[in-house]
Design an enzyme around this catalytic site. Structure first.
Site: not given
Ligand code: ZN
Length: 353
Positions: A73, A190
């Site tokens: 990322k 999440c």
């Protein structure tokens, strides 16, 4: 430059400043994107993870090609940001953020911006910010709710630009607000409830506004309250928060005990938000892994892909499938479990301690 309170001088201050973005997932991509576009001269982005297809719903700097290419990322963000604003210097660090390295990452930073996905690392960031006397812009989002708060910490000499010698002007720190991290399994993640993109974007853009105020020296404009927002119930609160410092009982900002930074709190196995995966780190860092050797060994157990950043192997352990990702420094992500003990077992069996 046309904005009152900002001007050409403010723009120049941004160019001369350095923001450390901790984590480059949902919050971090929005933060890095907007800070680069605003002209913050230097961004240091730290993230340990790779991009998955389900991240694209909210992680605005990435696309399907990044997923296919298995780019970390932080590195993918750096490449994208170079196309957005070539004059911003971006340093991408593909690493776990832990007590042994966060102060090094913060060296030269003017502000720490929170793009993290777990409270343990947030307490670590809070310790680091208080110890070094750096602003820390906390943010978090899960489900349809989000929160953000800017920490301008107490410093030993009371000599920060936001603080007077009697401590006025400093805000509560994260441990003033929540003394202990919520125990695992007791707070939504999440993993369990998902997250909608707008909740993340609103929180992250609030963080960006706060960061721009800090970097341009508009400290009197920094929000003194904690933003709480729920996009599903249509509620927005600005909560007044008190300083535990004033009662003398904040371990961190009053007594300057940095338990997370000293490695006295926190663990080395972390369940990753939204991933059904566990990350393993080793407190006593060893040398670099021999990728060729390990890849050859792992090929006996299943399909292996490898590049300069990682080795990924499909492994069956106790009749259950796992995906093991290894990094050069020995860090590992074990996918297919949320239990640290199972992850350690897979690591010990296929990589060795
Ligand atoms: Zn405190």
């Amino acid at each position: 430059m046309l904005l009152p309170g900002f001007g050409e001088e403010g723009q120049r201050k941004l160019l001369a400043s350095n923001a450390l973005v901790l984590g480059c997932g949902a919050l971090g991509t929005v933060v890095a994107n907007m800070l680069a576009r605003a002209g913050v001269g230097r961004l240091v982005i730290v993230d340990r993870d790779f991009i998955e297809i389900t991240n694209l719903q909210r992680q605005v700097l990435f696309d399907e090609q990044d997923v296919a290419d298995a780019i970390p990322k932080a590195e993918a963000a750096k490449r994208r940001l170079a196309r957005i604003n070539s004059q911003v210097k971006v340093t991408a660090i593909v690493d776990d953020i832990n007590h042994s390295n966060i102060e090094k990452f913060a060296t030269g930073a003017d502000v720490l911006v929170d793009g993290l996905d777990n409270f343990e690392t947030r307490y670590l960031a809070n310790d680091c910010a208080v110890k070094l006397g750096l602003p820390y812009v906390y943010g978090g989002a899960v489900g349809t709710v989000g929160a953000a708060f800017t920490i301008l910490p107490h410093t030993t000499g009371g000599d920060a630009p936001w603080e007077t010698s009697d401590g006025a002007g400093a805000t509560p720190c994260l441990r003033c607000l929540f003394d202990e991290a919520p125990p695992p399994g007791l707070s939504p993640t999440c993993d369990t409830v998902g997250v909608i993109g707008p909740a993340v974007s609103i929180v992250a853009n609030f963080q960006v506004a706060e960061t721009l105020k800090i970097l341009t020296g508009n400290l009197d404009r920094v929000c003194p309250t904690m933003l709480n927002i729920d996009l599903w119930t249509n509620t927005i609160y600005q909560l007044k928060v008190g300083r535990a410092y004033d009662d003398g009982d904040c371990l961190c900002c009053k007594h300057r005990k940095f338990e997370f930074l000293e490695g006295k709190a926190g663990s080395s196995a972390v369940t990753l938000c939204g991933r059904d995966a566990v990350q393993l780190t080793h407190r006593q860092g060893g040398g670099k892994l021999d990728f060729d050797d390990i890849a050859a060994r792992l090929r006996h157990h299943g399909a292996v892909t490898a590049n300069e950043f990682m080795i990924r192997a499909g492994i069956t352990h106790n009749d259950k499938p796992y995906e093991l990702t290894l990094f050069p420094d020995g860090r590992a992500i074990v996918k297919g479990t949320s239990e640290g003990s199972v992850a350690r077992s897979v690591y010990a069996k296929y990589v060795g301690t």
